[in-house]
Design a protein around this motif. Structure first.
Motif, PDB file in Angstrom:
ATOM      1  N   UNK A 167       0.592  -1.592   0.385  1.00 22.74           N
ATOM      2  CA  UNK A 167       0.062  -0.370  -0.357  1.00 22.74           C
ATOM      3  C   UNK A 167       0.641   0.955  -0.105  1.00 22.74           C
ATOM      4  N   UNK A 168       1.535   1.422   0.482  1.00 25.04           N
ATOM      5  CA  UNK A 168       2.644   2.019   1.025  1.00 25.04           C
ATOM      6  C   UNK A 168       4.288   1.923  -0.565  1.00 25.04           C
ATOM      7  N   UNK A 169       4.903   1.152  -0.657  1.00 22.40           N
ATOM      8  CA  UNK A 169       5.317   0.980  -0.933  1.00 22.40           C
ATOM      9  C   UNK A 169       5.315   1.309  -2.698  1.00 22.40           C
ATOM     10  N   UNK A 170       3.761   1.408  -3.072  1.00 21.58           N
ATOM     11  CA  UNK A 170       3.943   1.237  -4.581  1.00 21.58           C
ATOM     12  C   UNK A 170       2.850   0.252  -4.967  1.00 21.58           C
ATOM     13  N   UNK A 171       1.314   0.832  -5.167  1.00 17.68           N
ATOM     14  CA  UNK A 171       0.311  -0.626  -5.756  1.00 17.68           C
ATOM     15  C   UNK A 171       0.981  -0.877  -6.812  1.00 17.68           C
ATOM     16  N   UNK A 172       1.329   0.226  -7.528  1.00 17.84           N
ATOM     17  CA  UNK A 172       1.589  -0.191  -9.747  1.00 17.84           C
ATOM     18  C   UNK A 172       2.473  -0.793  -9.208  1.00 17.84           C
ATOM     19  N   UNK A 173       3.313  -0.662  -8.230  1.00 19.20           N
ATOM     20  CA  UNK A 173       5.220  -1.491  -8.404  1.00 19.20           C
ATOM     21  C   UNK A 173       4.961  -3.122  -8.781  1.00 19.20           C
ATOM     22  N   UNK A 174       5.339  -3.885 -10.038  1.00 21.28           N
ATOM     23  CA  UNK A 174       5.708  -4.545 -10.477  1.00 21.28           C
ATOM     24  C   UNK A 174       5.972  -5.666  -9.372  1.00 21.28           C
ATOM     25  N   UNK A 175       5.297  -5.903  -8.965  1.00 21.10           N
ATOM     26  CA  UNK A 175       5.725  -6.476  -7.223  1.00 21.10           C
ATOM     27  C   UNK A 175       4.968  -7.114  -6.854  1.00 21.10           C
ATOM     28  N   UNK A 176       4.561  -8.557  -6.366  1.00 21.67           N
ATOM     29  CA  UNK A 176       3.192  -9.152  -5.947  1.00 21.67           C
ATOM     30  C   UNK A 176       3.351 -10.585  -5.541  1.00 21.67           C
ATOM     31  N   UNK A 177       3.085 -11.120  -4.576  1.00 22.59           N
ATOM     32  CA  UNK A 177       2.894 -12.296  -3.471  1.00 22.59           C
ATOM     33  C   UNK A 177       1.417 -12.699  -4.247  1.00 22.59           C
TER      34      UNK A 177
END
Length: 325
Positions: A167-177
């Motif tokens: 939420x704070x690191x960037x919801x649009x960043x290309x990192x997912x779990x």
């Protein structure tokens, strides 16, 4: 909240992963089913209650650090800590969040510092992190230049922790779990440039099957970063604990480094090499205010700390790098 729509859209443009989309949404729904996780509504409530704070800075290269205390009001900071603590226990980190230190059980940054010098550059790599916990090393991989990182871990609580921080690191960043185990990946995927498996192998009943599964995630020539428990010993030696190991029920095979390298060659890897050996210390793995349960000090023989409480060799961890054929 947990939203995989951007990931699904991105996978449409990655030819190697596009076929996975036929089954992935159903797999995710099953992995996050309230029938499997009775506390899931509480974790969702904690995510919804997180305050909206815009970070002034974000660092995922030298650490994972989000903003500063000056970015939020005292009331927001109190609410932030309250909601994050509802996701206890926090095992992988540490995380710096608006001046709040989430002091996790593991100093995962120390492990990353041991791994990083031996990585082929991750610039523009498609990275998979198997059994990634709450995704700490996913963010460090992204900070090292990966173009997209996918972590998989079947624990829905770790997924909630990950998305609390995203939420704070960037919801649009290309990192997912994803809430999945490695068996959920399509067979013969051969898609990733780098695959991490750290702290997983000794939990698998069949280590050979796990190594073959890891190879099938990698494109030819892709790099595997394998971190696992080992014993001192020669080729062919392997500890198979009859009961528990360091109070863990699910420890099956702990090979010597020479044995592990042999297994890797047998399972389709070339040039396996042990690049780091480290005896786990009680400074690296310990009980904290963010992880109240037993930790390493409780798992060692108090009279002989070079042994586990059951009398096995104390945890020795190796980093092994290999390339898929």
């Amino acid at each position: 909240m947990i939203d995989y729509t951007p990931l699904y859209a991105a996978l449409q443009h990655i030819p190697e992963l596009r076929p996975w989309l036929a089954q992935l949404p159903a797999q995710v729904a099953e992995g996050l089913s309230p029938h499997r996780w009775g506390d899931l509504p509480d974790w969702h409530a904690a995510l919804r209650a997180l305050p909206d704070i815009a970070p002034s800075t974000i660092d995922v290269q030298c650490a994972v650090s989000i903003g500063s205390a000056e970015d939020a009001s005292p009331e927001q900071l109190a609410e932030l800590e309250q909601q994050l603590r509802k996701l206890h226990p926090w095992r992988k980190g540490p995380w710096e969040v608006f001046g709040l230190t989430i002091d996790t059980e593991w100093r995962s940054d120390w492990k990353w510092d041991r791994v990083l010098p031996h990585l082929a550059p991750l610039k523009d790599h498609l990275v998979l992190d198997v059994g990634c916990g709450n995704g700490y090393h996913c963010w460090r991989s992204f900070g090292a230049g990966a173009r997209r990182v996918i972590g998989i871990d079947p624990s829905a609580k770790y997924v909630a922790q990950f998305y609390a921080l995203k939420k704070y690191l960037g919801e649009d960043q290309p990192v997912d779990l994803l809430p999945l185990g490695i068996e959920a990946l399509p067979p013969r995927l051969r898609a990733f440039d780098t695959t991490f498996s750290m702290g997983v192998l000794y939990h698998r009943r069949s280590p050979m099957d796990h190594l073959r599964e890891l190879r099938e995630t990698l494109r030819p020539g892709g790099q595997l970063i394998l971190e696992t428990l080992v014993i001192e010993g020669e080729l062919g030696e392997c500890l198979v604990p009859e009961g528990r190991y360091a109070k863990m029920r699910n420890v099956w095979f702990i090979p010597s480094c020479a044995t592990l390298e042999s297994w890797l060659r047998k399972c389709g890897f070339e040039n396996p090499r042990t690049v780091n050996l480290n005896t786990t210390s009680i400074e690296e793995q310990r009980r904290t205010d963010w992880m109240h349960f037993e930790s390493l000090a409780d798992f060692l023989d108090p009279k002989s700390p070079h042994k586990t409480i059951e009398g096995h060799p104390a945890p020795l961890r190796a980093v092994v790098v290999a390339n898929a054929t």
